[in-house]
Design a protein around this motif. Sequence first.
Motif, mmCIF file in Angstrom:
data_model
loop_
_atom_site.group_PDB
_atom_site.id
_atom_site.type_symbol
_atom_site.label_atom_id
_atom_site.label_comp_id
_atom_site.label_asym_id
_atom_site.label_seq_id
_atom_site.Cartn_x
_atom_site.Cartn_y
_atom_site.Cartn_z
ATOM 1 N N ARG A 1 -11.484 8.523 12.205
ATOM 2 C CA ARG A 1 -10.460 8.515 11.163
ATOM 3 C C ARG A 1 -9.270 9.411 11.504
ATOM 4 N NH1 ARG A 1 -14.279 8.737 5.856
ATOM 5 N NH2 ARG A 1 -15.383 6.815 6.275
ATOM 6 N N GLY A 2 -9.472 10.398 12.351
ATOM 7 C CA GLY A 2 -8.371 11.271 12.726
ATOM 8 C C GLY A 2 -7.279 10.536 13.479
ATOM 9 N N ALA A 3 -7.611 9.391 14.080
ATOM 10 C CA ALA A 3 -6.626 8.609 14.827
ATOM 11 C C ALA A 3 -5.871 7.633 13.935
ATOM 12 C CB ALA A 3 -7.318 7.843 15.953
ATOM 13 N N LEU A 4 -6.274 7.511 12.676
ATOM 14 C CA LEU A 4 -5.635 6.563 11.764
ATOM 15 C C LEU A 4 -4.469 7.218 11.045
ATOM 16 C CD1 LEU A 4 -8.801 4.919 10.203
ATOM 17 C CD2 LEU A 4 -7.360 4.026 12.039
ATOM 18 N N ARG A 5 -3.374 6.456 10.957
ATOM 19 C CA ARG A 5 -2.176 6.954 10.285
ATOM 20 C C ARG A 5 -1.801 5.970 9.182
ATOM 21 N NH1 ARG A 5 3.567 6.704 11.161
ATOM 22 N NH2 ARG A 5 3.253 5.097 12.720
ATOM 23 N N PRO A 6 -1.749 6.420 7.917
ATOM 24 C CA PRO A 6 -1.344 5.523 6.835
ATOM 25 C C PRO A 6 0.144 5.193 6.940
ATOM 26 C CG PRO A 6 -2.230 7.599 5.957
ATOM 27 C CD PRO A 6 -2.145 7.734 7.435
ATOM 28 N N VAL A 7 0.467 3.905 6.859
ATOM 29 C CA VAL A 7 1.855 3.431 6.925
ATOM 30 C C VAL A 7 2.051 2.344 5.860
ATOM 31 C CG1 VAL A 7 2.140 3.967 9.390
ATOM 32 C CG2 VAL A 7 1.348 1.698 8.698
ATOM 33 N N LEU A 8 3.273 2.005 5.613
ATOM 34 C CA LEU A 8 3.664 0.919 4.723
ATOM 35 C C LEU A 8 2.952 0.972 3.366
ATOM 36 C CD1 LEU A 8 5.563 -1.533 4.627
ATOM 37 C CD2 LEU A 8 3.646 -2.932 5.358
ATOM 38 N N PRO A 9 3.221 2.017 2.574
ATOM 39 C CA PRO A 9 2.619 2.074 1.244
ATOM 40 C C PRO A 9 3.245 1.016 0.337
ATOM 41 C CG PRO A 9 4.223 3.838 1.488
ATOM 42 C CD PRO A 9 4.132 3.137 2.823
ATOM 43 N N LEU A 10 2.417 0.194 -0.281
ATOM 44 C CA LEU A 10 2.899 -0.846 -1.185
ATOM 45 C C LEU A 10 2.151 -0.749 -2.509
ATOM 46 C CD1 LEU A 10 2.973 -3.875 1.286
ATOM 47 C CD2 LEU A 10 4.928 -2.534 0.493
ATOM 48 N N SER A 11 2.899 -0.754 -3.601
ATOM 49 C CA SER A 11 2.243 -0.760 -4.907
ATOM 50 C C SER A 11 1.554 -2.109 -5.089
ATOM 51 C CB SER A 11 3.257 -0.513 -6.025
ATOM 52 O OG SER A 11 4.277 -1.486 -6.026
ATOM 53 N N VAL A 12 0.379 -2.086 -5.698
ATOM 54 C CA VAL A 12 -0.412 -3.300 -5.925
ATOM 55 C C VAL A 12 -0.411 -3.583 -7.420
ATOM 56 C CG1 VAL A 12 -2.662 -4.410 -5.663
ATOM 57 C CG2 VAL A 12 -1.887 -2.745 -3.952
ATOM 58 N N ARG B 1 -1.674 0.299 -1.747
ATOM 59 C CA ARG B 1 -2.353 -0.058 -0.513
ATOM 60 C C ARG B 1 -1.519 0.445 0.658
ATOM 61 N NH1 ARG B 1 -4.600 -5.919 0.227
ATOM 62 N NH2 ARG B 1 -5.978 -5.023 -1.323
ATOM 63 N N PHE B 2 -2.209 1.014 1.630
ATOM 64 C CA PHE B 2 -1.589 1.517 2.850
ATOM 65 C C PHE B 2 -2.194 0.768 4.025
ATOM 66 C CE2 PHE B 2 -1.797 4.808 -0.291
ATOM 67 C CZ PHE B 2 -0.668 5.588 -0.150
ATOM 68 N N LEU B 3 -1.373 0.353 4.967
ATOM 69 C CA LEU B 3 -1.938 -0.118 6.224
ATOM 70 C C LEU B 3 -2.326 1.109 7.027
ATOM 71 C CD1 LEU B 3 0.353 -3.096 7.315
ATOM 72 C CD2 LEU B 3 -1.783 -3.130 6.017
ATOM 73 N N LEU B 4 -3.390 0.982 7.814
ATOM 74 C CA LEU B 4 -3.851 2.066 8.674
ATOM 75 C C LEU B 4 -3.549 1.694 10.110
ATOM 76 C CD1 LEU B 4 -7.247 2.801 6.910
ATOM 77 C CD2 LEU B 4 -5.114 4.113 6.734
ATOM 78 N N GLU B 5 -2.773 2.541 10.743
ATOM 79 C CA GLU B 5 -2.313 2.280 12.101
ATOM 80 C C GLU B 5 -3.071 3.150 13.085
ATOM 81 O OE1 GLU B 5 1.833 3.226 13.309
ATOM 82 O OE2 GLU B 5 2.205 1.174 12.638
ATOM 83 N N SER B 6 -3.377 2.569 14.236
ATOM 84 C CA SER B 6 -3.983 3.312 15.335
ATOM 85 C C SER B 6 -3.406 2.744 16.616
ATOM 86 C CB SER B 6 -5.502 3.158 15.322
ATOM 87 O OG SER B 6 -6.069 3.853 16.415
ATOM 88 N N GLY B 7 -2.894 3.593 17.464
ATOM 89 C CA GLY B 7 -2.313 3.131 18.710
ATOM 90 C C GLY B 7 -1.119 2.218 18.514
ATOM 91 N N GLY B 8 -0.384 2.411 17.435
ATOM 92 C CA GLY B 8 0.820 1.630 17.198
ATOM 93 C C GLY B 8 0.602 0.271 16.555
ATOM 94 N N ARG B 9 -0.623 -0.042 16.140
ATOM 95 C CA ARG B 9 -0.844 -1.332 15.475
ATOM 96 C C ARG B 9 -1.730 -1.139 14.254
ATOM 97 N NH1 ARG B 9 -5.478 -4.396 16.517
ATOM 98 N NH2 ARG B 9 -7.010 -3.281 17.739
#
Length: 189
Positions: A35-46, A67-75
């Motif tokens: 989980r330390g490698a995951l970065r929350p991006v693109l927060p969208l209200s649901v 909802r947040f997408l979780l990014e790892s290694g740029g994807r």
Amino acid sequence: MPLNIPPAPAAAERSLSAALQSTTVRSPHPIYLNRGALRPVLPLSVHRLTPVPDPTGAALSRLTGWRFLLESGGRAVGAAETMLTPDGWAFSHFGEGPYIASTERAVRRAEQLPGTYQPRLLSIPELYMLTLWLHSDPTAEPGAGSPLPQDILVPLAPAPPGIAGDLPVRADTLLPVLAGRLTITAPTG
């Protein structure tokens, strides 16, 4: 034009951060083990679409989470969702599946549309459907409001049968179709 993506509430971000650091929050997939490698991006209200329109026929929705997408290694490799509780924002769950890539595609395409929109997610659980909701008022409070006729909805793939996934549609065109599918008629006899 770029999308106007408002920040998530600080309490929602804190609850997600705590879940990512926690060793007791269950994860559905091995990808979340690091989980330390995951970065929350693109927060969208649901927002959840109410199955029954108001008496004027207007669509109604209510904020249910972020909802947040979780990014790892740029994807994007997953998602995490927070929910609104009587005590404030709390972590809800981690997620994976086709809506991750579909959300990314829909947002990239929305950035190419003329005009400026505020992206949100509109959930229709009765149809197992999620849409990217491009709200036509980019400065609106992200937790308030319901779809306006001129808003754009992008059904995320996979969409229900008969509804094209990944194609932008005006809300005043798609919502009547959805309302027809949500109408439950009483049995006769």
